[in-house]
Design a protein around this motif. Structure first.
Motif, mmCIF file in Angstrom:
data_model
loop_
_atom_site.group_PDB
_atom_site.id
_atom_site.type_symbol
_atom_site.label_atom_id
_atom_site.label_comp_id
_atom_site.label_asym_id
_atom_site.label_seq_id
_atom_site.Cartn_x
_atom_site.Cartn_y
_atom_site.Cartn_z
ATOM 1 N N ALA A 24 -4.063 2.228 5.556
ATOM 2 C CA ALA A 24 -4.722 1.021 5.408
ATOM 3 C C ALA A 24 -5.031 0.067 6.517
ATOM 4 O O ALA A 24 -6.160 -0.282 6.554
ATOM 5 C CB ALA A 24 -4.177 0.350 4.129
ATOM 6 N N GLU A 71 -4.585 6.323 -2.161
ATOM 7 C CA GLU A 71 -5.934 6.370 -1.956
ATOM 8 C C GLU A 71 -6.638 5.561 -3.079
ATOM 9 O O GLU A 71 -7.654 5.014 -2.695
ATOM 10 C CB GLU A 71 -6.395 7.741 -1.913
ATOM 11 C CG GLU A 71 -7.860 8.071 -1.274
ATOM 12 C CD GLU A 71 -8.183 9.166 -0.921
ATOM 13 O OE1 GLU A 71 -9.246 9.520 -0.241
ATOM 14 O OE2 GLU A 71 -7.999 10.406 -1.566
ATOM 15 N N LEU A 74 -6.801 1.838 -1.937
ATOM 16 C CA LEU A 74 -7.087 1.672 -0.627
ATOM 17 C C LEU A 74 -8.385 0.674 -0.289
ATOM 18 O O LEU A 74 -7.991 -0.314 0.581
ATOM 19 C CB LEU A 74 -7.740 3.036 0.060
ATOM 20 C CG LEU A 74 -8.214 2.865 1.518
ATOM 21 C CD1 LEU A 74 -7.084 2.192 2.611
ATOM 22 C CD2 LEU A 74 -8.750 3.893 1.988
ATOM 23 N N LYS A 75 -9.403 0.444 -1.363
ATOM 24 C CA LYS A 75 -10.366 -0.446 -0.907
ATOM 25 C C LYS A 75 -9.755 -1.892 -1.264
ATOM 26 O O LYS A 75 -10.057 -2.984 -0.830
ATOM 27 C CB LYS A 75 -11.491 -0.497 -1.915
ATOM 28 C CG LYS A 75 -12.386 1.021 -1.439
ATOM 29 C CD LYS A 75 -12.930 0.844 -0.022
ATOM 30 C CE LYS A 75 -13.610 2.289 0.415
ATOM 31 N NZ LYS A 75 -13.787 2.493 1.702
ATOM 32 N N ARG A 76 -9.103 -1.939 -2.377
ATOM 33 C CA ARG A 76 -8.349 -3.211 -2.680
ATOM 34 C C ARG A 76 -7.461 -3.791 -1.590
ATOM 35 O O ARG A 76 -7.428 -4.788 -1.256
ATOM 36 C CB ARG A 76 -7.681 -3.135 -4.205
ATOM 37 C CG ARG A 76 -8.330 -3.239 -4.956
ATOM 38 C CD ARG A 76 -7.378 -2.964 -6.660
ATOM 39 N NE ARG A 76 -6.197 -3.914 -6.602
ATOM 40 C CZ ARG A 76 -5.161 -3.813 -7.279
ATOM 41 N NH1 ARG A 76 -5.000 -2.499 -7.896
ATOM 42 N NH2 ARG A 76 -4.144 -4.456 -7.143
ATOM 43 N N GLU A 78 -7.527 -3.110 1.748
ATOM 44 C CA GLU A 78 -8.274 -3.241 2.855
ATOM 45 C C GLU A 78 -9.038 -4.815 2.554
ATOM 46 O O GLU A 78 -9.046 -5.616 3.557
ATOM 47 C CB GLU A 78 -9.514 -2.304 3.096
ATOM 48 C CG GLU A 78 -9.055 -1.091 3.588
ATOM 49 C CD GLU A 78 -9.971 0.243 3.762
ATOM 50 O OE1 GLU A 78 -9.785 0.817 4.674
ATOM 51 O OE2 GLU A 78 -10.816 -0.075 3.017
ATOM 52 N N ALA A 79 -9.668 -5.197 1.431
ATOM 53 C CA ALA A 79 -9.902 -6.495 1.079
ATOM 54 C C ALA A 79 -8.994 -7.493 1.182
ATOM 55 O O ALA A 79 -9.178 -8.405 1.788
ATOM 56 C CB ALA A 79 -10.579 -6.528 -0.342
#
Length: 94
Positions: A24, A71, A74-76, A78-79
Motif C-alpha cells: 500500500a 487487495e 487497498l483503495k481504502r 491508500e485513501a
C-alpha cells in the motif's frame, strides 16, 4: 492478431483477489508506524515491514518501511494514507 499483439496488446484487468497481499505504501519508518496504527483504528488490517534494502538506494535518506494490506481494501488504505500524510502513497518501484 499475431504474437506481437499477444505480447504487447491490452489484457483485461485481473479481478481483485481476496487472498492477495499488496503493497500500500513505502515511506519513512517513523511515519509508517503512525499510519499503521491509523489503519488499524479504521478496521483496515495492515502490516509493516522494515525495508533493509533502502540504504542501498539514493531515493531513501532514512530508514524506510513498507505497509502491506489485502487487495480488497487497498483503495481504502491508500485513501487513509493520503489523508494522514497529505500525499498519495509512494511505492519504491513506481
Amino acid at each position: 492478431m499475431g504474437i506481437f499483439h499477444w505480447i504487447f496488446g491490452k489484457h483485461p484487468p485481473r479481478p481483485v483477489d481476496p487472498e492477495r497481499t499488496v503493497e500500500a505504501a513505502w515511506m519513512p519508518m517513523w511515519q509508517a508506524h503512525l499510519v499503521l496504527h491509523e489503519l488499524w483504528e479504521r478496521d483496515i488490517p495492515a502490516v509493516l515491514s522494515e525495508d533493509h534494502t533502502s540504504h542501498m538506494i539514493f531515493t531513501a535518506r532514512e530508514p524506510m518501511a513498507r505497509i502491506f494490506v489485502m487487495e480488497p481494501v487497498l483503495k481504502r488504505a491508500e485513501a487513509v494514507i493520503e489523508e494522514i500524510t497529505g500525499y498519495p502513497p509512494a511505492h519504491q518501484n513506481g
